[in-house]
Write an enzyme that holds these catalytic residues in place. Sequence first.
Site, PDB file in Angstrom:
ATOM      1  N   HIS A  83       0.852  -1.180   0.000  1.00 51.15           N
ATOM      2  CA  HIS A  83       0.000   0.000   0.000  1.00 51.15           C
ATOM      3  C   HIS A  83       0.891   1.234   0.000  1.00 51.15           C
ATOM      4  O   HIS A  83       1.959   1.235   0.622  1.00 51.15           O
ATOM      5  CB  HIS A  83      -0.893   0.054   1.238  1.00 51.15           C
ATOM      6  CG  HIS A  83      -1.832  -1.093   1.370  1.00 51.15           C
ATOM      7  ND1 HIS A  83      -2.712  -1.447   0.376  1.00 51.15           N
ATOM      8  CD2 HIS A  83      -2.038  -1.970   2.392  1.00 51.15           C
ATOM      9  CE1 HIS A  83      -3.426  -2.487   0.776  1.00 51.15           C
ATOM     10  NE2 HIS A  83      -3.029  -2.832   1.991  1.00 51.15           N
ATOM     11  N   ALA A 143      -6.158  -5.207  -5.560  1.00 51.75           N
ATOM     12  CA  ALA A 143      -6.021  -6.389  -4.705  1.00 51.75           C
ATOM     13  C   ALA A 143      -7.135  -6.386  -3.665  1.00 51.75           C
ATOM     14  O   ALA A 143      -7.591  -5.325  -3.227  1.00 51.75           O
ATOM     15  CB  ALA A 143      -4.657  -6.387  -4.017  1.00 51.75           C
ATOM     16  N   ILE A 144      -7.561  -7.575  -3.276  1.00 53.02           N
ATOM     17  CA  ILE A 144      -8.604  -7.722  -2.263  1.00 53.02           C
ATOM     18  C   ILE A 144      -8.152  -8.747  -1.230  1.00 53.02           C
ATOM     19  O   ILE A 144      -7.689  -9.828  -1.580  1.00 53.02           O
ATOM     20  CB  ILE A 144      -9.937  -8.162  -2.893  1.00 53.02           C
ATOM     21  CG1 ILE A 144     -10.496  -7.039  -3.774  1.00 53.02           C
ATOM     22  CG2 ILE A 144     -10.960  -8.542  -1.811  1.00 53.02           C
ATOM     23  CD1 ILE A 144     -11.781  -7.383  -4.482  1.00 53.02           C
ATOM     24  N   GLY A 145      -8.273  -8.371   0.029  1.00 53.99           N
ATOM     25  CA  GLY A 145      -8.006  -9.286   1.136  1.00 53.99           C
ATOM     26  C   GLY A 145      -8.913  -8.917   2.289  1.00 53.99           C
ATOM     27  O   GLY A 145      -8.871  -7.782   2.765  1.00 53.99           O
ATOM     28  N   CYS A 174       0.599 -10.655  -3.802  1.00 47.42           N
ATOM     29  CA  CYS A 174      -0.413 -11.692  -3.536  1.00 47.42           C
ATOM     30  C   CYS A 174       0.113 -13.092  -3.828  1.00 47.42           C
ATOM     31  O   CYS A 174      -0.662 -14.020  -4.072  1.00 47.42           O
ATOM     32  CB  CYS A 174      -1.694 -11.408  -4.322  1.00 47.42           C
ATOM     33  SG  CYS A 174      -2.427  -9.805  -3.929  1.00 47.42           S
TER      34      CYS A 174
END
EC number: 2.3.1.181
Length: 220
Positions: A83, A143-145, A174
């Site tokens: 990030h 991105a997704i988490g 990832c």
Amino acid sequence: MRNCCLRQLGRIDYASALEIQEQLAASRKQGTAADHLLLLEHPHVITLGRNGHLENLLAGDDILERAGIAFFPTNRGGDVTYHGPGQLVGYPILDLRDWKRDVGAYVRALEQAIIDTLGDYGIEAGRIPKLTGVWVGERKIAAIGVHLSRWVTSHGFALNVSTDLSYFQYIVPCGLTKPVTSMAALGVRASLDEVGERFTRHFARIFDFEMLPGASLAAA
């Protein structure tokens, strides 16, 4: 239609944002807070998901320190990610019992909100089967988490708007060897505020929310 409180936190360090998430998630579980969407930007930080592998972090502590990058292990899903400035980060704190008790459907809904947002700018984005996130061709742009506890969500997504992509050299994003991209790299110039506003509209439509501004709201 349900209420969701929108909080725009600006640029905030990862630890402070995590504390806000944890406080809101605890209140949501107790029924003393409404659903929330936090939109923000982080200073340089690399985070490692609960199922992540340290071998996907390609730099030691000394290199990260010289580059001004913090490091945080987290309880979100996924592997390692970066990030930093120019990246729109969203942390929805939602009780999925009021929507769908389906984590897969939740992740797909977040992806769709991002896909629709990018479509507003003429960027044709989509999914890659069996992979999480949003892609433009073979390049990951978001991105997704996520993390769920008693069906209350935390963590979320990171969309590369004008991110300096050179910072991804320190990780295998990832855990995948596929390249990354950004809206700016694709020729789109847009502010985080503008992209955040468009994302919020799609998010509200997909989750059937009425978005309400403010620091905090009692549960509706």
